[in-house]
Design an enzyme around this catalytic site. Structure first.
Site, PDB file in Angstrom:
ATOM      1  N   ASP A 331       0.831  -1.208   0.000  1.00  0.00           N
ATOM      2  CA  ASP A 331       0.000   0.000   0.000  1.00  0.00           C
ATOM      3  C   ASP A 331       0.870   1.265   0.000  1.00  0.00           C
ATOM      4  OD1 ASP A 331      -2.741   1.186   0.410  1.00  0.00           O
ATOM      5  OD2 ASP A 331      -1.790   1.912   2.249  1.00  0.00           O
ATOM      6  N   GLU A 360       1.597  -0.086  -4.714  1.00  0.00           N
ATOM      7  CA  GLU A 360       0.612   0.881  -5.174  1.00  0.00           C
ATOM      8  C   GLU A 360       1.309   2.190  -5.530  1.00  0.00           C
ATOM      9  OE1 GLU A 360      -3.509   3.023  -3.645  1.00  0.00           O
ATOM     10  OE2 GLU A 360      -1.893   2.615  -2.213  1.00  0.00           O
TER      11      GLU A 360
END
Length: 616
Positions: A331, A360
């Site tokens: 993330d 990400e």
């Protein structure tokens, strides 16, 4: 009987006292690990705990160093675990003023040789099904609400509340996921988020070593992974290194003053990634981007603190060994301290040679995105991240679906984006997708146009990279984002007792839902046996007159993908594609199964996409 009862009480009390005397992270370790110099972060029950002397008398384990941290409640010890060390319960003894307390710490056997494969890596041969566990299926209603946790918004009437989806619900529907053609499951974070509201998404950890009991806890997570592996499927876990929840167990009493990226007053990240690579960037802009907090409830961890770094890296290694996951999605990748990320990635890849990860990178521009992964630039910072979530290809696909064809618009934007692949070490390790839990649902974005839907899905399943389908995309979920994101994170109909319909079975789906479900199923299952679509080379042709053509091919197979953005039928002259069609005499339509002669022309319908296997 009374004497026996008192003995039981004494034993239970002794165990409870010992277990509460000190808490140790990581909670256990494993024999035979390459990472055999382990740093134990130990929290005691009182402020002068760091005055205690620590000793370990266990064959193959020795204490290398005892570190005293800012907070007197913590001791941090560096230990070495020899290759000869055997699994067992290690007694760590704390002594002060002549009194000793022993705390048991487990050394488990390494997972190698214990059955099902793990840490297999997720590659372009796979198809990912991305799930938010709370919103997929409620397999065990008994864990919907757990006493002692802060959140009180339980029930589907609360858009941002806990709805009850769990690991058992996923396990019960592995048939559905596999029928669609998926080989891999990626879950939003499964670690406990003991926050007071809106914690269902999972990105605000409050304890790295506890699986959220509302998902069924550690046992249910093990069972789900084991069930997936038994089917030959893989599991990706979502990592969050950048931040934690404000109620994290180590923030109530921080081990170090600089455990977090501290600011005089609350400072939010700028979300501007350019200072990470801008040769003209301001130091303050860079600091604000990387060290700023996402929200006041999600504080930013200081990766430059070596104890924080080791705590996070060891947890990542521990997770692979403990649960047997196969890969990581990371993330908010660019917001992490990037030297720390290189160190963390290396530790995982050194320990598990096949494990893969993608980060990400929600940015705009191929140079921006490629900076954060392994690239071909000659620049001071070199990332070792294998792949990213490919937002650039997403933007290109959305342009192809919604923009009128032009020199730089529509299909031309997707073509140009892929032409930039020369900057990556290996673009096939990027994850490509049409939507996810943070974006508008693709069916809404394209105006609920079935032809566009099929076109976009075809690209995801036939272009280079690791394809990902977000749960519900196959069912034409069609909402735009709202401020809470709840609209794009709807429950799967049929996953809860009492649902009026069941989308997990064909009879519970509408005709249009079945049309898209079967479209994905046909192409995804064809992809499983097509080496061209899995790992083959990509050759794309400059789009002309609203038509975009590319080929996926290898030494044994060749597939031609033809897409039209025109509103009327178009006839193509095939001479221009001779580089990829020469030597073939027929085409087999992968989606219809029909075979035709490979002639000098090809007709394609309005907004149609053809997937043609070339036959000699």
């Amino acid at each position: 009987m009374k004497r026996h009862f008192l003995s039981i009480v004494f034993v239970l009390t002794s165990v409870f006292c010992q277990s509460q005397y000190a808490t140790i992270y990581p909670t256990n370790w494993f024999t035979g690990m390459k990472w055999n110099k382990v740093q134990l972060l130990i929290k005691g029950a009182y402020g002068d705990f760091n005055k205690e002397k620590v000793s370990i008398n266990y064959p193959g384990i020795k204490i290398d160093k005892v570190n005293k941290l800012d907070n007197g409640m913590f001791i941090c010890i560096d230990i070495s675990i020899a290759p000869t060390a055997k699994p067992g319960n290690v007694s760590i003894v704390f002594t002060d003023a002549g009194k000793s307390h022993a705390v048991a710490w487990s050394l488990k056997p390494k997972r190698n040789g214990r059955g099902t494969a793990f840490a297999q890596g997720v590659t372009c041969k796979d198809l990912i099904y991305f799930i938010m566990p709370d919103r997929f299926a409620n397999g065990d209603p008994s864990n919907d609400s757990v006493p002692g946790l802060q959140e009180k918004s339980y029930g589907r009437q609360f858009p941002k509340g806990r709805h009850g989806g769990d690991m058992q619900g996923i396990t019960q529907h592995l048939d559905y996921i596999q029928e669609l053609g998926n080989t891999t499951i990626w879950l939003t974070p499964v670690l406990i988020n003991d926050m007071n509201h809106a914690s269902f998404h999972g990105y605000a950890f409050t304890d790295q070593y506890t699986i959220d009991p509302r998902f069924g806890g550690e046992k249910a997570y093990h069972q789900m992974i084991d069930a997936a592996h038994a089917r030959g499927m893989k599991v990706i876990q979502d990592a969050v290194y950048n931040h934690v929840g404000i109620d994290h167990i180590l923030l109530k009493d921080k081990p170090c003053k600089d455990w977090l990226n501290n600011w005089p007053t609350f400072t939010k990240t700028s979300y501007k990634d350019q200072p990470a690579f801008d040769p003209y960037a301001s130091a303050l802009d860079y600091k604000t981007y990387q060290d700023g907090w996402f929200t006041e409830s999600m504080p930013d961890l200081n990766h430059r603190n070596p104890y924080v770094a080791n705590y996070l890296i060891q947890h990542a290694l521990w997770t692979v060994e403990e649960f047997g996951i196969d890969g990581w999605r990371i993330d908010t990748y660019g917001y992490n301290e990037l030297n720390f990320m290189n160190r963390c990635n290396k530790a995982l890849m050194d320990e598990y040679s096949k494990i893969t990860m993608f980060g990400e990178t929600w940015v705009t521009g191929t140079p921006n995105q490629s900076f954060f992964m392994a690239n071909n630039y000659d620049i001071p910072f070199k990332s070792n991240l294998p792949g990213v979530t490919d937002f650039q290809v997403l933007w290109g696909m959305l342009a192809g679906l919604n923009e009128k064809f032009g020199w730089n618009e529509g299909f031309s934007k997707l073509y140009t984006t892929l032409a930039h692949d020369f900057v990556y070490k290996d673009p096939y390790k990027n994850c490509i997708f049409l939507d996810n839990h943070d974006l508008d649902r693709i069916y809404a974005v394209i105006g609920k146009d079935m032809k566009k839907m099929k076109q976009g899905l075809t690209w995801v399943l036939t272009l280079r990279g690791i394809p990902q389908i977000y749960y519900g995309t196959e069912l034409l979920m069609d909402k735009f984002k709202d401020p809470s994101d709840a609209e794009v994170r709807k429950d799967m109909t049929g996953g809860w007792a009492g649902d009026s319909t069941n989308n997990f079975v064909a009879s519970g789906r509408s005709a249009q839902q079945n049309e898209i479900f079967n479209y994905i199923k046909t192409l995804a299952n064809y992809r499983k046996q097509s080496t061209a679509l899995q790992t083959g080379k990509l050759m794309q042709f400059v789009p002309y007159d609203g038509i975009y053509v590319y080929s996926r091919y290898d030494a044994t197979s060749s597939v031609l993908v033809v897409s039209s953005s025109n509103e009327t039928e178009t006839e193509l002259t095939m001479d221009r594609f001779a580089e990829r069609t020469k030597g073939f005499t027929k085409t087999k339509n992968v989606l219809t199964g029909t075979t035709a002669a490979l002639g000098n022309t090809l007709k394609i319908g309005a907004r149609e996409t053809l997937v043609l296997e070339l036959v000699k």
